[in-house]
Design an enzyme around this catalytic site. Structure first.
Site, PDB file in Angstrom:
ATOM      1  N   ASN A   1     114.010  91.145 -22.890  1.00 23.65           N
ATOM      2  CA  ASN A   1     114.965  91.814 -23.759  1.00 23.65           C
ATOM      3  C   ASN A   1     115.031  91.096 -25.115  1.00 23.65           C
ATOM      4  O   ASN A   1     115.123  89.875 -25.159  1.00 23.65           O
ATOM      5  CB  ASN A   1     116.337  91.742 -23.061  1.00 23.65           C
ATOM      6  CG  ASN A   1     117.302  92.713 -23.638  1.00 23.65           C
ATOM      7  OD1 ASN A   1     117.405  92.850 -24.850  1.00 23.65           O
ATOM      8  ND2 ASN A   1     118.013  93.414 -22.764  1.00 23.65           N
TER       9      ASN A   1
ATOM     10  N   ASN B   1     110.391 101.039 -22.802  1.00 18.73           N
ATOM     11  CA  ASN B   1     111.776 101.348 -22.417  1.00 18.73           C
ATOM     12  C   ASN B   1     111.994 102.852 -22.416  1.00 18.73           C
ATOM     13  O   ASN B   1     111.314 103.556 -23.151  1.00 18.73           O
ATOM     14  CB  ASN B   1     112.739 100.728 -23.427  1.00 18.73           C
ATOM     15  CG  ASN B   1     112.649  99.226 -23.433  1.00 18.73           C
ATOM     16  OD1 ASN B   1     112.654  98.583 -22.399  1.00 18.73           O
ATOM     17  ND2 ASN B   1     112.552  98.652 -24.623  1.00 18.73           N
TER      18      ASN B   1
ATOM     19  N   ASP C   1     114.775  99.949 -35.980  1.00 16.46           N
ATOM     20  CA  ASP C   1     114.459 101.339 -35.647  1.00 16.46           C
ATOM     21  C   ASP C   1     114.049 102.213 -36.842  1.00 16.46           C
ATOM     22  O   ASP C   1     114.468 103.369 -36.959  1.00 16.46           O
ATOM     23  CB  ASP C   1     115.617 101.980 -34.862  1.00 16.46           C
ATOM     24  CG  ASP C   1     115.619 101.484 -33.404  1.00 16.46           C
ATOM     25  OD1 ASP C   1     114.754 100.651 -33.070  1.00 16.46           O
ATOM     26  OD2 ASP C   1     116.463 101.929 -32.617  1.00 16.46           O
TER      27      ASP C   1
END
Ligand code: NAD
Length: 556
Positions: free
Chosen positions: A461, A417, A256
């Site tokens: 996923n 997502n 991230d």
């Protein structure tokens, strides 16, 4: 690395952390999450460990305790409450937490990780109870190696690090992003069998440009605008090389970071350090695995596969890169492989004359008259479209119908997502393609029926890939992670999809098989490490047995 504790639990959490032999007793054991079994302590343990009088009389098996936990969990009113409940269970009784997580992974994954973890990051300051993980700020510059000595574990093997700038789809959450490394590492243990003791969540708290957080008196991070440029890069470098010095066998997973930094770090460290970026490389391996399984349905040979991406950010460019490698393994030259991959973003097809392309995009730009997505599909006739835009509705009826017009079994991956951001829903993909689409998404969609046929849409996923890659890499002390390892991981994942699952439109195996999937992937990655001379441990007689032997077992 085997952490299976002998009955009697003499190795406490702190002791384990300090790796010294100092058996805990009495209340200290109960307050030690790694040792605590709560009412699970046997009569003999209670006698030997000074626990008599400290626990209610009845002895519960771990199964009974797990059942009790799940009953309480389900009674909670919302997902945030469930998140807090699980985190406090982990703080109390680590083995019970992992028992419950492993045995109920489908139900708990959306709580421990996305989407609930996103909410938990947003409310980090409000739900903070107990410090977990390691924080580094610009004030630590020049001292990172020293302060790493404050972490009481001598043999850390997996580090997940973020700087909090691009937390899921939620943007800059500063130090509140710590929830992400914590969540990912829980999955490393539950799915990949990495002992929690060997895991270290790290927040590179370089400030935040989120003014709401900066103005919030409850915000707990370094309260300044983000460090940028050379100072930022040099802090990241100091962190990475300090980790290498203290933990030379540790794998660093970058998580991230904003796209330009994500690529910068990947390029800077991928050859020099055992590291990878999950948003770029993990996602890519999941997508390649999904494509390979989908090709088993459509019958298209891999070397013929043409893919069009919608979105040209970290996720899409990472997928394109690995896909190109897969096509090269199938016999194409790099130039030929790149020609089979195209990108469209909000400004249209990535054509060479555009002035706004990043270095990762330029490699895939084309000369074409087509401008918009639909005309690009008609011209290129891709077998697959993959959406990674974060923008719902971008796979419109016209887009899906165009795909159904050029392919008998159009492959449609709507990866954005959470579920409400997916480029289209599973129902739309099936309906607009008259049930012919091979569909996968980033977040889960419920099984559904279309014209009497039951479909079980698959979820691509990342948890399918990263725990196995990490387990494989650390089991052989790999010196770095190669693209070939990710391709081997993708192959191992695709191979686990059974024919009957393909028939129901499912191109990923059930999440309940995660431990075995991770074991297969770890073995494939470790084999690749030996093949490429990247393993620092000698080849064992039985690689699979070795890996299985180090997998954490939370049973008492
Ligand atoms: P990013 O911000 O780096 O990239 C987004 C890209 O989409 C950019 O190129 C942007 O130009 C493009 N875009 C924006 N609006 C668009 C539009 N209307 N039409 C076409 N293109 C548009 O983000 P990212 O890290 O690449 O993630 C993108 C999405 O992929 C997120 O929603 C994320 O949740 C999802 N993702 C899924 C998985 C998975 O399923 N395993 C893994 C990683 C990321």
């Amino acid at each position: 690395m085997n952490s299976r504790l002998a009955p009697g639990v003499s190795m406490s959490y702190h002791e384990g952390m300090a790796e010294r032999e100092r058996p805990l007793r009495g209340m200290d054991i109960i307050h030690d999450s790694r040792s605590n079994k709560g009412t699970g302590f046997t009569r003999e343990e209670r006698r030997n460990l000074g626990l008599r009088g400290l626990l209610p009389y009845q002895i519960s098996s771990q199964e009974l305790q797990a059942q009790r936990v799940m009953e309480n969990f389900r009674r909670k009113e919302n997902n945030m409450e469930r998140y807090i409940f699980l985190r406090s269970l982990e703080e109390r009784n680590e083995r019970l937490f992992f028992r419950v997580l492993m045995d109920n992974i489908r139900e708990l994954l959306p709580i421990v990780y996305t989407p609930t973890v996103g909410q938990a990051c947003q409310q980090f300051a409000n739900i903070f109870r107990h410090a977990k993980g390691f924080y580094i700020t610009p004030e630590d510059k020049g001292h990172i190696r020293d302060i790493l000595n404050n972490w009481p574990v001598e043999d850390v093997r997996i580090i997940v690090v973020t700087d909090g700038e691009r937390i899921l789809g939620l943007g800059d959450l500063g130090a509140n992003g710590m929830g992400i490394p914590i969540g990912k590492l829980s999955l490393y243990t539950a799915a990949g069998g990495i002992d929690p003791l060997r895991c270290m969540p790290v927040m590179l708290d370089v400030g935040t440009d989120n003014t709401e957080l900066l103005n919030d008196p409850l915000y707990m991070g370094w309260p300044h605008a983000r460090l940028r440029g050379r100072e930022y890069q040099s802090l990241v470098e100091e962190f990475v090389f300090s980790v290498q010095d203290k933990y030379p066998k540790a794998l660093i997973q970058f998580e991230d970071f904003a796209t330009p930094n994500a690529y910068h770090h990947l390029k800077r460290f991928r050859q020099a350090v055992l590291s990878f970026n999950d948003d770029i490389q993990g996602t890519a391996a999941v997508a390649v695995a999904g494509l390979k399984a989908a090709l088993r349905i459509s019958g298209t040979p891999l070397r013929d596969l043409r893919v069009m991406f919608l979105g040209a950010g970290s996720a899409a460019t990472g997928m394109a890169h690995l896909l190109t490698r897969a096509l090269m393994e199938a016999g194409l030259s790099e130039g030929e492989a790149r020609k089979q991959v195209q990108f469209v973003d909000e400004h249209g097809l990535l054509i060479s004359s555009r002035k706004d392309l990043t270095p990762q995009n330029i490699e895939y730009s084309v000369d074409s008259e087509a401008r918009d997505f639909v005309s690009a599909i008609r011209e290129f006739e891709p077998h697959a479209i993959i959406g990674a835009t974060g923008v719902p509705g971008t796979f419109s009826r016209e887009v899906v119908e165009s795909m159904a017009a050029v392919q008998q079994r159009p492959i449609i991956f709507a990866l954005s997502n959470p579920t409400d951001r997916a480029e289209c829903s599973a129902a739309q993909a099936y309906e607009w393609s008259s049930g012919r689409a091979i569909f996968a998404s980033g977040s889960p969609f419920q099984p559904l029926e279309y014209e009497g046929k039951r479909f079980e849409p698959a979820q691509g996923n990342n948890v399918y890939i990263f725990p196995g890659v990490g387990l494989g890499a650390i089991s052989v002390a790999a010196s770095r992670i190669s693209d070939s390892m990710f391709l081997a991981a993708a192959d191992a994942l695709a191979a686990r999809v059974k024919q009957e699952q393909l028939e129901r439109g499912s191109i990923f195996p059930p999440l309940t098989e995660l431990r075995n999937i991770s074991l297969d992937i770890a073995e494939a990655v470790a084999l690749k490490a030996y093949e490429q001379n990247l393993a620092r441990y000698p080849h064992p007689d039985d690689l699979r047995e070795l890996i299985q032997g180090v997998m954490y077992d939370p049973s008492y």
